[in-house]
Design a protein around this motif. Structure first.
Motif, PDB file in Angstrom:
ATOM      1  N   UNK A 111       4.369 -31.797  30.134  1.00  0.00           N
ATOM      2  CA  UNK A 111       3.794 -30.924  29.109  1.00  0.00           C
ATOM      3  C   UNK A 111       4.627 -29.661  28.914  1.00  0.00           C
ATOM      4  N   UNK A 112       5.233 -29.141  29.971  1.00  0.00           N
ATOM      5  CA  UNK A 112       6.073 -27.960  29.836  1.00  0.00           C
ATOM      6  C   UNK A 112       7.436 -28.337  29.279  1.00  0.00           C
ATOM      7  N   UNK A 113       8.006 -29.419  29.775  1.00  0.00           N
ATOM      8  CA  UNK A 113       9.353 -29.813  29.362  1.00  0.00           C
ATOM      9  C   UNK A 113       9.402 -30.247  27.896  1.00  0.00           C
ATOM     10  N   UNK A 114       8.294 -30.695  27.352  1.00  0.00           N
ATOM     11  CA  UNK A 114       8.264 -31.118  25.959  1.00  0.00           C
ATOM     12  C   UNK A 114       7.970 -29.965  24.992  1.00  0.00           C
ATOM     13  N   UNK A 115       7.731 -28.769  25.508  1.00  0.00           N
ATOM     14  CA  UNK A 115       7.468 -27.618  24.641  1.00  0.00           C
ATOM     15  C   UNK A 115       8.749 -27.183  23.945  1.00  0.00           C
ATOM     16  N   UNK A 116       8.608 -26.641  22.768  1.00  0.00           N
ATOM     17  CA  UNK A 116       9.728 -26.081  22.008  1.00  0.00           C
ATOM     18  C   UNK A 116       9.223 -24.861  21.256  1.00  0.00           C
ATOM     19  N   UNK A 117      10.093 -23.883  21.081  1.00  0.00           N
ATOM     20  CA  UNK A 117       9.803 -22.741  20.221  1.00  0.00           C
ATOM     21  C   UNK A 117      10.235 -23.104  18.817  1.00  0.00           C
ATOM     22  N   UNK A 118       9.462 -22.677  17.848  1.00  0.00           N
ATOM     23  CA  UNK A 118       9.830 -22.944  16.457  1.00  0.00           C
ATOM     24  C   UNK A 118      11.060 -22.125  16.113  1.00  0.00           C
ATOM     25  N   UNK A 119      11.970 -22.697  15.347  1.00  0.00           N
ATOM     26  CA  UNK A 119      13.141 -21.909  14.927  1.00  0.00           C
ATOM     27  C   UNK A 119      12.701 -20.735  14.054  1.00  0.00           C
ATOM     28  N   UNK A 120      13.444 -19.678  14.136  1.00  0.00           N
ATOM     29  CA  UNK A 120      13.117 -18.476  13.362  1.00  0.00           C
ATOM     30  C   UNK A 120      13.649 -18.604  11.952  1.00  0.00           C
TER      31      UNK A 120
END
Length: 120
Positions: A111-120
């Motif tokens: 669950x942590x490794x699949x997280x991504x921040x949205x591009x700005x």
């Protein structure tokens, strides 16, 4: 891709196990199952087994305790906290399991490794 290494603080893990087992003994009113420095050897063996489980939990992202993540991932601290908490639980339950049947904790990093921040 950025490379990371899981930061495991072995002394903090063992200190937590010593404290938890000592506090449990105080609450029970006996010295059963207390882990001390005298037990460090076997506790370190449990810790090494726990590290192998962490390595397996990193799955496709890692090789041993090192892993690579894309640029839009910045959850290294969360992984480190979860891994160290898991290792405390794993060593503790392994220690307690020497004299009792206990359920081993499960490490879920996906669950942590699949997280991504949205591009700005």
């Amino acid at each position: 891709m950025k490379n990371y290494k899981v930061k495991i603080v072995e002394e903090d893990i063992l200190d937590a196990v010593y404290n938890i087992t000592a506090n449990a003994a105080v609450q029970r009113g006996d010295a059963a199952h207390v882990a001390t420095e005298d037990n460090k050897g076997i506790l370190q063996e449990f810790l090494e087994k726990g590290k192998a489980l962490v390595s397996a939990a990193l799955g496709r992202y890692g090789n041993g305790l090192e892993y690579s993540m894309p640029a839009n991932w910045d959850f290294e601290d969360e992984v480190n906290k979860r891994v160290n908490s898991f290792l405390v639980d794993y060593v503790l339950t392994s220690w307690m399991g020497l004299t009792a049947e206990v359920t081993m904790p499960v490490l879920e990093l996906t669950s942590i490794l699949n997280k991504r921040n949205k591009p700005i």
